[in-house]
Design an enzyme around this catalytic site. Structure first.
Site, PDB file in Angstrom:
ATOM      1  N   HIS A  40       0.828  -1.210   0.000  1.00 32.11           N
ATOM      2  CA  HIS A  40       0.000   0.000   0.000  1.00 32.11           C
ATOM      3  C   HIS A  40       0.863   1.262   0.000  1.00 32.11           C
ATOM      4  CE1 HIS A  40      -4.106  -1.717   0.378  1.00 32.11           C
ATOM      5  NE2 HIS A  40      -3.397  -2.768   0.754  1.00 32.11           N
ATOM      6  N   SER A  73     -10.804 -18.465 -23.064  1.00 30.80           N
ATOM      7  CA  SER A  73      -9.994 -18.692 -21.865  1.00 30.80           C
ATOM      8  C   SER A  73     -10.265 -20.084 -21.329  1.00 30.80           C
ATOM      9  CB  SER A  73     -10.339 -17.657 -20.796  1.00 30.80           C
ATOM     10  OG  SER A  73      -9.874 -18.113 -19.548  1.00 30.80           O
ATOM     11  N   GLY A 128      -7.701 -14.535  -7.753  1.00 33.27           N
ATOM     12  CA  GLY A 128      -8.196 -14.090  -6.447  1.00 33.27           C
ATOM     13  C   GLY A 128      -7.301 -14.465  -5.281  1.00 33.27           C
ATOM     14  N   SER A 132      -1.728 -11.225  -8.521  1.00 33.86           N
ATOM     15  CA  SER A 132      -1.816 -10.388  -9.730  1.00 33.86           C
ATOM     16  C   SER A 132      -2.162 -11.147 -10.992  1.00 33.86           C
ATOM     17  CB  SER A 132      -0.507  -9.606  -9.956  1.00 33.86           C
ATOM     18  OG  SER A 132      -0.387  -8.612  -9.015  1.00 33.86           O
ATOM     19  N   SER A 133      -3.154 -12.030 -10.884  1.00 32.51           N
ATOM     20  CA  SER A 133      -3.601 -12.705 -12.099  1.00 32.51           C
ATOM     21  C   SER A 133      -4.146 -11.696 -13.103  1.00 32.51           C
ATOM     22  CB  SER A 133      -4.668 -13.753 -11.767  1.00 32.51           C
ATOM     23  OG  SER A 133      -5.762 -13.142 -11.130  1.00 32.51           O
ATOM     24  N   SER A 134      -4.738 -10.607 -12.628  1.00 31.19           N
ATOM     25  CA  SER A 134      -5.289  -9.635 -13.580  1.00 31.19           C
ATOM     26  C   SER A 134      -4.165  -8.901 -14.307  1.00 31.19           C
ATOM     27  CB  SER A 134      -6.252  -8.665 -12.895  1.00 31.19           C
ATOM     28  OG  SER A 134      -5.642  -8.048 -11.803  1.00 31.19           O
ATOM     29  N   ASP A 178       1.616  -3.734  -9.631  1.00 30.98           N
ATOM     30  CA  ASP A 178       1.420  -5.070 -10.197  1.00 30.98           C
ATOM     31  C   ASP A 178       1.851  -5.134 -11.661  1.00 30.98           C
ATOM     32  OD1 ASP A 178       0.392  -5.508  -7.724  1.00 30.98           O
ATOM     33  OD2 ASP A 178      -1.702  -5.537  -8.357  1.00 30.98           O
TER      34      ASP A 178
END
Ligand code: GLA
Length: 389
Positions: A40, A73, A128, A132-134, A178
């Site tokens: 953060h 996907s 989730g 940092s999968s996104s 990320d």
């Protein structure tokens, strides 16, 4: 269904062939990340020290003539298609496809002519879990589209573009860490990133030479209001900076902390500010130790970071604290939650030959409290996003 025992790049290539016929023009990979320390701090224009994981997302893709993007996907088994209208404005594609459409949108918004494409996505980065999968998905798609379109975008500018996809198109108010980690990390190193000017230094993080390992423990804690809490922490930090009359909390040094805290009326804001200011210093101290090849000595800083996240930033949950305590009790040199909080993963710095013991200790502590069994894996600092041969 794809065969989970096959390597991720093979699953992406095979998925492409099954969905679209023929061979993909290429495959592009982007890893998940853990943050060694500096939590953060990114949106407070401070310091972070992530490294890339060996777990990757791979996109197999080729161009198509129409201004259309077709995406399969393996995770959902779905194929989605979107066109120019869907990327004319943020937010039109939702669900996992938004991360792909967001990259197309952000590239177009930055003035690039994005080629239509067919993409097949496979991933070893768990969703989730705070790994940092996104960002891995965005960055793999970005790498593919840049290459397929012959577009020029220097690596140091790519994280901002992928972050815009997430902030504006998807609507998640995350910082720059990320995407920077996923795109700019190098094998064997942690990435020391100054989130104000985005300058980086590759810091050697040679676990093998030190006889050490990093154990990543997936807490399996359900995400509890993570998005709302993340945004709330961000607002507290902004309120703190504004009350102190500084552009960002980065501008408060640890030597000024007591004076700064005395200027704040609100006890909660004081705790939030104390976390960020001390965390920035812990990153700098960690970097200094790693530069001196004193890997073993960073343990106490990792644990202090955890205590600060638990008590001052208040972003940990019982599963996470249990994993940290059990790892430390089993001899870890340091342990902390990594990522945004309210679930996700813990990392523990351990002697290389103690992974089984520490894992068993965490599992036992979990069983005693009736928590869902954790997942564990040891990881080495791995390469950032790249085109595969
Ligand atoms: C999430 C965000 C990052 C960062 C971390 C906390 O991972 O995506 O930008 O703020 O939380 O350090």
């Amino acid at each position: 269904m794809t065969d989970p025992t096959r390597a991720v790049e093979d699953r992406a290539a095979a998925g492409f062939t099954t969905q679209y016929g023929g061979q993909a023009a290429g495959r592009w990979a982007a890893p998940g990340r853990v943050n060694l320390i500096g939590e953060h701090t990114d949106y407070n224009e401070g310091f972070v020290l992530p490294f890339a994981l060996p777990l990757r997302t791979v996109v197999a893709a080729d161009r198509q003539d129409a201004e259309q993007w077709t995406v399969w996907s393996e995770l959902s088994g779905e194929t989605i298609t979107f066109g120019a209208d869907d990327v004319a404005e943020a937010g039109r594609v939702t669900g996992w496809g938004a991360y792909v459409a967001g990259v197309v949108w952000a590239l177009r918004e930055a003035g690039h002519r994005v080629p239509g494409a067919r993409l097949a996505i496979a991933s070893d980065v768990p969703l989730g879990s705070g790994l940092s999968s996104s960002a891995a998905l965005e960055s793999a798609v970005l790498a593919a589209l840049l290459d397929l379109g012959g577009l020029e975008l220097p690596a140091e500018l790519q994280p901002r573009l992928a972050q815009r996809a997430e902030n504006v198109y998807v609507g998640a108010p995350t910082g720059i860490m990320d995407q920077s980690a996923v795109i700019r990390c190098c094998a064997g190193h942690a990435l020391f990133l100054d989130c104000r000017d985005e300058s980086v230094e590759q810091i050697p993080f040679d676990l093998d030479a030190a006889g050490l390992a990093v154990l990543v423990i997936d807490s399996r804690a359900p995400h509890r209001h993570a998005d709302g809490e993340y945004a709330a922490r961000r607002r507290s930090c902004e309120a703190g900076a504004s009350a102190l009359g500084v552009p960002a909390l980065r501008d408060v040094g640890v030597d000024q902390l007591d004076t700064a805290l005395a200027q704040l009326d609100d006890e909660e804001t004081r705790r939030r500010v104390r976390h960020v200011v001390t965390e920035d210093q812990r990153v700098l101290d960690t970097v200094a130790l790693l530069r001196a090849a004193r890997v073993r000595d960073i343990g106490p800083l990792l644990t202090a970071s955890h205590v600060s996240m638990r008590d001052d930033f208040e972003i940990t949950v019982p599963e996470i604290d249990t994993a940290v305590e059990a790892a430390l009790a089993a001899g870890a040199l340091g342990a902390r939650m990594t990522g945004g909080g309210f679930g996700g993963c813990v990392l523990a710095l351990i002697e290389a030959d103690r992974a089984d013991e520490v894992t068993a200790a965490v599992e036992a502590a979990y069983a005693e409290r009736g928590f869902t069994a954790p997942g564990t894996v040891t990881v080495l600092p791995s390469p950032g996003a790249t085109r595969l041969p």
